[in-house]
Write a protein that holds these residues in place. Sequence first.
Motif, PDB file in Angstrom:
ATOM      1  N   MET A  62       0.823  -1.208   0.000  1.00 47.13           N
ATOM      2  CA  MET A  62       0.000   0.000   0.000  1.00 47.13           C
ATOM      3  C   MET A  62       0.861   1.263   0.000  1.00 47.13           C
ATOM      4  O   MET A  62       0.613   2.207  -0.765  1.00 47.13           O
ATOM      5  CB  MET A  62      -0.921   0.008   1.218  1.00 47.13           C
ATOM      6  N   LEU A  63       1.869   1.296   0.842  1.00 46.61           N
ATOM      7  CA  LEU A  63       2.664   2.515   1.007  1.00 46.61           C
ATOM      8  C   LEU A  63       3.682   2.718  -0.108  1.00 46.61           C
ATOM      9  O   LEU A  63       3.982   3.868  -0.465  1.00 46.61           O
ATOM     10  CB  LEU A  63       3.385   2.496   2.352  1.00 46.61           C
ATOM     11  N   TYR A  64       4.212   1.612  -0.683  1.00 51.93           N
ATOM     12  CA  TYR A  64       5.401   1.758  -1.518  1.00 51.93           C
ATOM     13  C   TYR A  64       5.293   1.175  -2.920  1.00 51.93           C
ATOM     14  O   TYR A  64       6.093   1.533  -3.785  1.00 51.93           O
ATOM     15  CB  TYR A  64       6.600   1.112  -0.816  1.00 51.93           C
ATOM     16  N   THR A  65       4.343   0.280  -3.180  1.00 51.17           N
ATOM     17  CA  THR A  65       4.328  -0.326  -4.509  1.00 51.17           C
ATOM     18  C   THR A  65       2.957  -0.169  -5.158  1.00 51.17           C
ATOM     19  O   THR A  65       2.521   0.942  -5.436  1.00 51.17           O
ATOM     20  CB  THR A  65       4.780  -1.808  -4.448  1.00 51.17           C
ATOM     21  N   ARG A  66       2.247  -1.257  -5.388  1.00 44.80           N
ATOM     22  CA  ARG A  66       1.070  -1.190  -6.256  1.00 44.80           C
ATOM     23  C   ARG A  66      -0.105  -0.414  -5.678  1.00 44.80           C
ATOM     24  O   ARG A  66      -1.012  -0.019  -6.419  1.00 44.80           O
ATOM     25  CB  ARG A  66       0.620  -2.600  -6.639  1.00 44.80           C
ATOM     26  N   GLY A  67      -0.109  -0.149  -4.374  1.00 49.24           N
ATOM     27  CA  GLY A  67      -1.229   0.578  -3.794  1.00 49.24           C
ATOM     28  C   GLY A  67      -0.965   2.019  -3.450  1.00 49.24           C
ATOM     29  O   GLY A  67      -1.859   2.717  -2.956  1.00 49.24           O
ATOM     30  N   HIS A  68       0.230   2.521  -3.746  1.00 48.56           N
ATOM     31  CA  HIS A  68       0.613   3.810  -3.167  1.00 48.56           C
ATOM     32  C   HIS A  68      -0.101   5.009  -3.784  1.00 48.56           C
ATOM     33  O   HIS A  68      -0.224   6.045  -3.136  1.00 48.56           O
ATOM     34  CB  HIS A  68       2.132   4.001  -3.265  1.00 48.56           C
ATOM     35  N   ARG A  69      -0.605   4.884  -4.994  1.00 48.39           N
ATOM     36  CA  ARG A  69      -1.257   6.032  -5.613  1.00 48.39           C
ATOM     37  C   ARG A  69      -2.653   6.276  -5.033  1.00 48.39           C
ATOM     38  O   ARG A  69      -3.089   7.424  -4.919  1.00 48.39           O
ATOM     39  CB  ARG A  69      -1.347   5.837  -7.133  1.00 48.39           C
ATOM     40  N   ASP A  70      -3.360   5.209  -4.691  1.00 49.52           N
ATOM     41  CA  ASP A  70      -4.705   5.333  -4.118  1.00 49.52           C
ATOM     42  C   ASP A  70      -4.834   4.274  -3.019  1.00 49.52           C
ATOM     43  O   ASP A  70      -5.264   3.148  -3.254  1.00 49.52           O
ATOM     44  CB  ASP A  70      -5.768   5.127  -5.202  1.00 49.52           C
ATOM     45  N   MET A  71      -4.435   4.646  -1.822  1.00 47.94           N
ATOM     46  CA  MET A  71      -4.295   3.674  -0.742  1.00 47.94           C
ATOM     47  C   MET A  71      -5.633   3.145  -0.251  1.00 47.94           C
ATOM     48  O   MET A  71      -5.757   1.972   0.096  1.00 47.94           O
ATOM     49  CB  MET A  71      -3.492   4.292   0.402  1.00 47.94           C
ATOM     50  N   ALA A  72      -6.645   3.986  -0.233  1.00 43.99           N
ATOM     51  CA  ALA A  72      -7.961   3.529   0.207  1.00 43.99           C
ATOM     52  C   ALA A  72      -8.556   2.538  -0.783  1.00 43.99           C
ATOM     53  O   ALA A  72      -9.112   1.499  -0.387  1.00 43.99           O
ATOM     54  CB  ALA A  72      -8.890   4.718   0.412  1.00 43.99           C
ATOM     55  N   ALA A  73      -8.446   2.831  -2.076  1.00 45.43           N
ATOM     56  CA  ALA A  73      -8.976   1.917  -3.085  1.00 45.43           C
ATOM     57  C   ALA A  73      -8.248   0.579  -3.035  1.00 45.43           C
ATOM     58  O   ALA A  73      -8.868  -0.488  -3.194  1.00 45.43           O
ATOM     59  CB  ALA A  73      -8.856   2.539  -4.478  1.00 45.43           C
ATOM     60  N   PHE A  74      -6.943   0.609  -2.831  1.00 52.02           N
ATOM     61  CA  PHE A  74      -6.166  -0.624  -2.697  1.00 52.02           C
ATOM     62  C   PHE A  74      -6.686  -1.460  -1.533  1.00 52.02           C
ATOM     63  O   PHE A  74      -6.856  -2.680  -1.647  1.00 52.02           O
ATOM     64  CB  PHE A  74      -4.693  -0.273  -2.490  1.00 52.02           C
ATOM     65  N   THR A  75      -6.972  -0.810  -0.420  1.00 47.80           N
ATOM     66  CA  THR A  75      -7.487  -1.525   0.754  1.00 47.80           C
ATOM     67  C   THR A  75      -8.877  -2.087   0.479  1.00 47.80           C
ATOM     68  O   THR A  75      -9.168  -3.250   0.780  1.00 47.80           O
ATOM     69  CB  THR A  75      -7.547  -0.583   1.965  1.00 47.80           C
ATOM     70  N   ALA A  76      -9.741  -1.272  -0.105  1.00 46.12           N
ATOM     71  CA  ALA A  76     -11.126  -1.690  -0.346  1.00 46.12           C
ATOM     72  C   ALA A  76     -11.220  -2.877  -1.293  1.00 46.12           C
ATOM     73  O   ALA A  76     -12.202  -3.634  -1.257  1.00 46.12           O
ATOM     74  CB  ALA A  76     -11.928  -0.518  -0.910  1.00 46.12           C
ATOM     75  N   ASP A  77     -10.189  -3.080  -2.111  1.00 44.27           N
ATOM     76  CA  ASP A  77     -10.204  -4.161  -3.085  1.00 44.27           C
ATOM     77  C   ASP A  77      -9.811  -5.514  -2.480  1.00 44.27           C
ATOM     78  O   ASP A  77      -9.879  -6.537  -3.151  1.00 44.27           O
ATOM     79  CB  ASP A  77      -9.262  -3.833  -4.247  1.00 44.27           C
ATOM     80  N   HIS A  78      -9.407  -5.519  -1.209  1.00 51.40           N
ATOM     81  CA  HIS A  78      -9.057  -6.775  -0.541  1.00 51.40           C
ATOM     82  C   HIS A  78     -10.320  -7.584  -0.222  1.00 51.40           C
ATOM     83  O   HIS A  78     -11.425  -7.030  -0.127  1.00 51.40           O
ATOM     84  CB  HIS A  78      -8.300  -6.495   0.766  1.00 51.40           C
ATOM     85  N   GLY A  79     -10.117  -8.873  -0.004  1.00 54.06           N
ATOM     86  CA  GLY A  79     -11.223  -9.734   0.376  1.00 54.06           C
ATOM     87  C   GLY A  79     -11.540  -9.641   1.859  1.00 54.06           C
ATOM     88  O   GLY A  79     -11.062  -8.747   2.568  1.00 54.06           O
ATOM     89  N   THR A  80     -12.334 -10.572   2.347  1.00 54.19           N
ATOM     90  CA  THR A  80     -12.820 -10.570   3.719  1.00 54.19           C
ATOM     91  C   THR A  80     -12.304 -11.794   4.462  1.00 54.19           C
ATOM     92  O   THR A  80     -12.246 -12.889   3.905  1.00 54.19           O
ATOM     93  CB  THR A  80     -14.360 -10.576   3.730  1.00 54.19           C
ATOM     94  N   TYR A  81     -11.930 -11.599   5.729  1.00 54.40           N
ATOM     95  CA  TYR A  81     -11.543 -12.751   6.539  1.00 54.40           C
ATOM     96  C   TYR A  81     -12.486 -12.960   7.725  1.00 54.40           C
ATOM     97  O   TYR A  81     -12.498 -14.026   8.341  1.00 54.40           O
ATOM     98  CB  TYR A  81     -10.106 -12.597   7.050  1.00 54.40           C
ATOM     99  N   ALA A  82     -13.287 -11.930   8.057  1.00 50.62           N
ATOM    100  CA  ALA A  82     -14.222 -12.036   9.183  1.00 50.62           C
ATOM    101  C   ALA A  82     -15.362 -11.059   8.957  1.00 50.62           C
ATOM    102  O   ALA A  82     -15.261 -10.123   8.156  1.00 50.62           O
ATOM    103  CB  ALA A  82     -13.523 -11.736  10.501  1.00 50.62           C
TER     104      ALA A  82
END
Length: 363
Positions: free
Chosen positions: A156-176
Amino acid sequence: MFKGLSLILLLLSFTVQAEQWPGEQWPVGARISGPAVEALETYAFPNRDDETRQGIRTDALLVIRDGQLIYERYAAPTTAVTPHLTWSISKSLMATVLGVAYGEGLFKLEDPAAKFYPALTRHPAITLADLLHWASGIDWQEDYEYAPLKSSVVAMLYTRGHRDMAAFTADHGTYAQPGQAFRYSSGDSNLLAAALKTIVGAQRYADYPWTALFEPLGIRNAVWETDATGTFVASSYVYLTARDLARIGLLMARDGRWNDRQLLPKDWVAFNREPFVGYKAHQDEAVPGGQWWLNRAADGAASPWPDAPADTFAALGHWGQALYVIPSEKLVIVRYADDRDGSYRHNELLRLALKAFAGTVQP
């Protein structure tokens, strides 16, 4: 009767006058020295091999007692005017900024986060309270230098998610299911920063941490980095001097009040300092509240910092950054650092600081 009333008013006036607040500078109290302070300094400022980066390295240590600066020491190149990277203390600062918006009536804790950040369509049940508790249920790996290849936060901070960190997070799946389990996540904190953009409106957003929080507290030199979308990196990238970070601590120590203004609603501060019920004691050293860390017993375990009062709470960051707030002792302690080997212990610094500075507040 009138004589008695005059005495009461005089005493009340004295009480108000005795309460100390910083203006452009902190009021300075009597400096304390002696063996207890020396023991604290021996722990906090040891000789360290900077080539191997082994051992504790404190860059700044500052103590506020009852609104007065009573101890301050720096290690070069950090000085009293150096804005220091706070790392994950930024998370607690975002929670404090959100508290001002909460006081404006702009959102409720039970509001769905997707109401303010529509990119969370994959996770419609997550509430703002869930994000504040690091309990979104989003599958996230908060690994650092020791496991960078599988780390969500490094990506998120340094590679594929760094341009839009919230969108990168929101695109993750669910564990609980949301709100059911604690998993520390810098992504959750950056989703809060994205939600704030809608909560306060795009026109106010870029200046909001300053107009809502920093300027009312007299903080003049804060830096808060954004990603490429203009969203504040709430997980990591606030820079403040130690003296300015102590202002945040004093605000929280006094239940959100700054001088005669209730800047944060009391129920917001209470939420920050209430343990998350889904926390399991083995998961981390301190107990999570609302983006703050608490010295509270959880799941039948002992309190994480046994030598500190139970009301101690803190904002904590990578490599040893810490803002400790101890309301019962009227203490705020700021530590900036560059610890790389994990040898620093919160409880040990708190134990030594309390021995040096607690219990001597003048009436």
